[in-house]
Design a protein around this motif. Structure first.
Motif, short mmCIF file in Angstrom:
data_model
loop_
_atom_site.label_atom_id
_atom_site.label_comp_id
_atom_site.label_asym_id
_atom_site.label_seq_id
_atom_site.Cartn_x
_atom_site.Cartn_y
_atom_site.Cartn_z
N GLY A 1 6.05 -2.89 1.78
CA GLY A 1 6.25 -3.99 0.85
C GLY A 1 4.95 -4.20 0.10
N THR A 2 5.00 -4.16 -1.22
CA THR A 2 3.79 -4.31 -2.02
C THR A 2 3.31 -5.76 -2.00
OG1 THR A 2 4.44 -2.52 -3.50
CG2 THR A 2 2.82 -4.08 -4.34
N LEU A 3 2.01 -5.94 -1.79
CA LEU A 3 1.38 -7.26 -1.90
C LEU A 3 0.43 -7.29 -3.09
CD1 LEU A 3 0.73 -7.86 1.90
CD2 LEU A 3 2.52 -8.90 0.48
N LYS A 4 -0.41 -6.27 -3.24
CA LYS A 4 -1.21 -6.08 -4.45
C LYS A 4 -0.91 -4.68 -4.96
CE LYS A 4 -5.85 -6.23 -6.49
NZ LYS A 4 -5.43 -7.12 -7.59
N PRO A 5 -0.35 -4.57 -6.18
CA PRO A 5 0.08 -3.27 -6.69
C PRO A 5 -1.08 -2.29 -6.83
CG PRO A 5 1.00 -5.06 -7.99
CD PRO A 5 -0.04 -5.67 -7.09
N PRO A 6 -0.78 -0.99 -6.87
CA PRO A 6 -1.82 0.04 -6.98
C PRO A 6 -2.77 -0.20 -8.15
CG PRO A 6 0.27 1.06 -6.45
CD PRO A 6 0.56 -0.39 -6.72
N PHE A 7 -4.05 0.05 -7.90
CA PHE A 7 -5.08 -0.16 -8.91
C PHE A 7 -6.19 0.85 -8.70
CE2 PHE A 7 -6.07 -2.67 -5.19
CZ PHE A 7 -7.43 -2.50 -4.99
N ARG A 8 -6.89 1.16 -9.78
CA ARG A 8 -8.08 2.01 -9.70
C ARG A 8 -9.28 1.13 -9.42
NH1 ARG A 8 -6.26 6.88 -11.23
NH2 ARG A 8 -4.43 6.89 -12.59
N LEU A 9 -10.25 1.69 -8.71
CA LEU A 9 -11.42 0.91 -8.30
C LEU A 9 -12.33 0.66 -9.49
CD1 LEU A 9 -12.29 -0.21 -5.53
CD2 LEU A 9 -13.74 1.81 -5.28
N ALA A 10 -12.77 -0.58 -9.64
CA ALA A 10 -13.63 -0.96 -10.75
C ALA A 10 -14.99 -0.28 -10.62
CB ALA A 10 -13.80 -2.47 -10.79
N ALA A 11 -15.63 -0.05 -11.75
CA ALA A 11 -16.96 0.55 -11.76
C ALA A 11 -17.92 -0.32 -10.98
CB ALA A 11 -17.44 0.71 -13.19
N GLY A 12 -18.77 0.33 -10.18
CA GLY A 12 -19.75 -0.40 -9.39
C GLY A 12 -19.24 -0.90 -8.06
N ARG A 13 -17.95 -0.71 -7.80
CA ARG A 13 -17.36 -1.11 -6.52
C ARG A 13 -17.15 0.12 -5.65
NH1 ARG A 13 -17.37 -6.73 -5.70
NH2 ARG A 13 -17.04 -7.73 -7.72
N THR A 14 -17.30 -0.04 -4.36
CA THR A 14 -17.13 1.07 -3.43
C THR A 14 -15.96 0.80 -2.50
OG1 THR A 14 -18.56 0.16 -1.70
CG2 THR A 14 -19.63 1.42 -3.46
N VAL A 15 -15.49 1.85 -1.87
CA VAL A 15 -14.41 1.71 -0.89
C VAL A 15 -14.87 0.83 0.26
CG1 VAL A 15 -12.88 2.94 0.67
CG2 VAL A 15 -13.44 3.94 -1.55
N ALA A 16 -16.13 0.98 0.66
CA ALA A 16 -16.65 0.14 1.73
C ALA A 16 -16.61 -1.34 1.34
CB ALA A 16 -18.08 0.56 2.08
N ASP A 17 -16.95 -1.63 0.08
CA ASP A 17 -16.87 -3.01 -0.40
C ASP A 17 -15.43 -3.52 -0.33
OD1 ASP A 17 -19.58 -2.97 -1.03
OD2 ASP A 17 -19.23 -2.41 -3.12
N LEU A 18 -14.49 -2.68 -0.75
CA LEU A 18 -13.09 -3.07 -0.75
C LEU A 18 -12.60 -3.32 0.67
CD1 LEU A 18 -10.39 -3.52 -2.18
CD2 LEU A 18 -10.05 -1.01 -2.18
N LYS A 19 -12.97 -2.46 1.59
CA LYS A 19 -12.58 -2.66 2.99
C LYS A 19 -13.12 -3.98 3.53
CE LYS A 19 -12.31 2.20 4.49
NZ LYS A 19 -12.95 3.22 5.36
N ALA A 20 -14.37 -4.27 3.22
CA ALA A 20 -14.97 -5.50 3.71
C ALA A 20 -14.27 -6.72 3.12
CB ALA A 20 -16.47 -5.52 3.37
N ALA A 21 -13.95 -6.65 1.84
CA ALA A 21 -13.28 -7.77 1.19
C ALA A 21 -11.87 -7.97 1.74
CB ALA A 21 -13.23 -7.55 -0.32
N ALA A 22 -11.16 -6.87 2.00
CA ALA A 22 -9.82 -6.97 2.58
C ALA A 22 -9.88 -7.58 3.98
CB ALA A 22 -9.16 -5.60 2.62
N SER A 23 -10.89 -7.20 4.74
CA SER A 23 -11.06 -7.76 6.08
C SER A 23 -11.33 -9.26 6.02
CB SER A 23 -12.20 -7.04 6.80
OG SER A 23 -12.40 -7.58 8.09
N CYS B 1 -3.60 -11.96 -2.24
CA CYS B 1 -4.07 -10.57 -2.31
C CYS B 1 -4.36 -10.17 -3.75
CB CYS B 1 -3.04 -9.64 -1.69
SG CYS B 1 -2.82 -9.83 0.10
N VAL B 2 -3.48 -10.52 -4.67
CA VAL B 2 -3.66 -10.19 -6.08
C VAL B 2 -4.91 -10.86 -6.62
CG1 VAL B 2 -2.70 -10.52 -8.40
CG2 VAL B 2 -1.23 -9.71 -6.54
N ARG B 3 -5.04 -12.15 -6.35
CA ARG B 3 -6.13 -12.95 -6.92
C ARG B 3 -7.49 -12.61 -6.30
NH1 ARG B 3 -4.27 -17.42 -5.33
NH2 ARG B 3 -5.52 -17.45 -3.43
#
Length: 223
Positions: A57-79, A120-122
């Motif tokens: 079930g989609t909560l935040k639709p697929p997106f490309r990572l913004a410039a200057g952001r890393t996967v590690a940053d995204l993981k931390a923010a999701a946590s 999640c979207v916001r």
């Protein structure tokens, strides 16, 4: 593993519902591998579109990572986000036709699921790169309402916020004269659906080089 896009999904935990979803679609998003589908004529064809995403079930639709952001940053923010959110529940799930595709949809009050998706979207939006003009044009070709156009411009997707409808997709677009038959057939393969239905975790998923999505990490909702 390198991913071209990311998404926040609800991926059912291991159990009868997850087992049904991965075999019905032929893709295990949790393990990132194909699985055999039931021997049903045309099942592989009608599930071709949702197969790449897996049962979710989609909560935040697929997106490309913004410039200057890393996967590690995204993981931390999701946590961090998951730690602030309460589980969301509704009475149960029903097998329904949304337009010309089949999905499992909430029964009863769906407000808590919508508010979870809104968060999640916001809250993760700083990680979303602006969509390509081609992506925007493709969305607009669907014939958006004025409000959906506003949401597309602001959030990169037209079916978010009050336009959001939680669903676990089971097929692509079906010929209208086959919808009832496929619904009956899917219903015969469904396990006993959860009652109530509770979303107590979110999943960060990534799109691989082959276009398939797979689970990167699950986060328990602990708010």
């Amino acid at each position: 593993m390198s991913y071209s896009r990311f998404a926040i999904y609800y991926v059912p935990p291991e159990g009868p519902l997850a087992a049904f979803g991965r075999t019905w679609l032929g893709w295990d998003v949790a393990r990132g591998c194909e699985v055999p589908q039931p021997d049903l004529p045309a099942l592989r064809d009608i599930t071709m579109t949702p197969r790449k995403y897996g049962f979710h079930g989609t909560l935040k639709p697929p997106f490309r990572l913004a410039a200057g952001r890393t996967v590690a940053d995204l993981k931390a923010a999701a946590s961090t986000l998951a730690g602030s959110l309460e589980p969301a529940a509704c009475t149960g799930l029903d097998l329904t036709a949304i337009g010309r595709f089949l999905a499992l949809t909430p029964r009863g009050e769906a407000g808590p699921l919508r508010r979870l998706a809104e968060a999640c979207v916001r809250d993760l939006d700083p990680f979303r790169a602006s969509p390509d003009p081609a992506d925007l044009a493709r969305r607009r070709n669907a014939g958006l309402t004025e409000r959906q156009e506003v949401l597309l411009t602001r959030w990169g997707y037209p079916y978010v916020m009050e336009e959001f409808r939680f669903h676990l997709t089971l097929s692509g677009q079906l010929p209208e004269d086959t919808i009832s038959a496929w619904k009956e057939l899917a219903g015969r393969h469904l396990p006993k659906l959860p009652d109530p239905f509770v979303v107590d975790q979110i999943a960060l998923c990534g799109e691989r080089e082959d276009g398939r999505f797979e689970l990167i990490h699950r986060y328990t909702l602990a708010g």
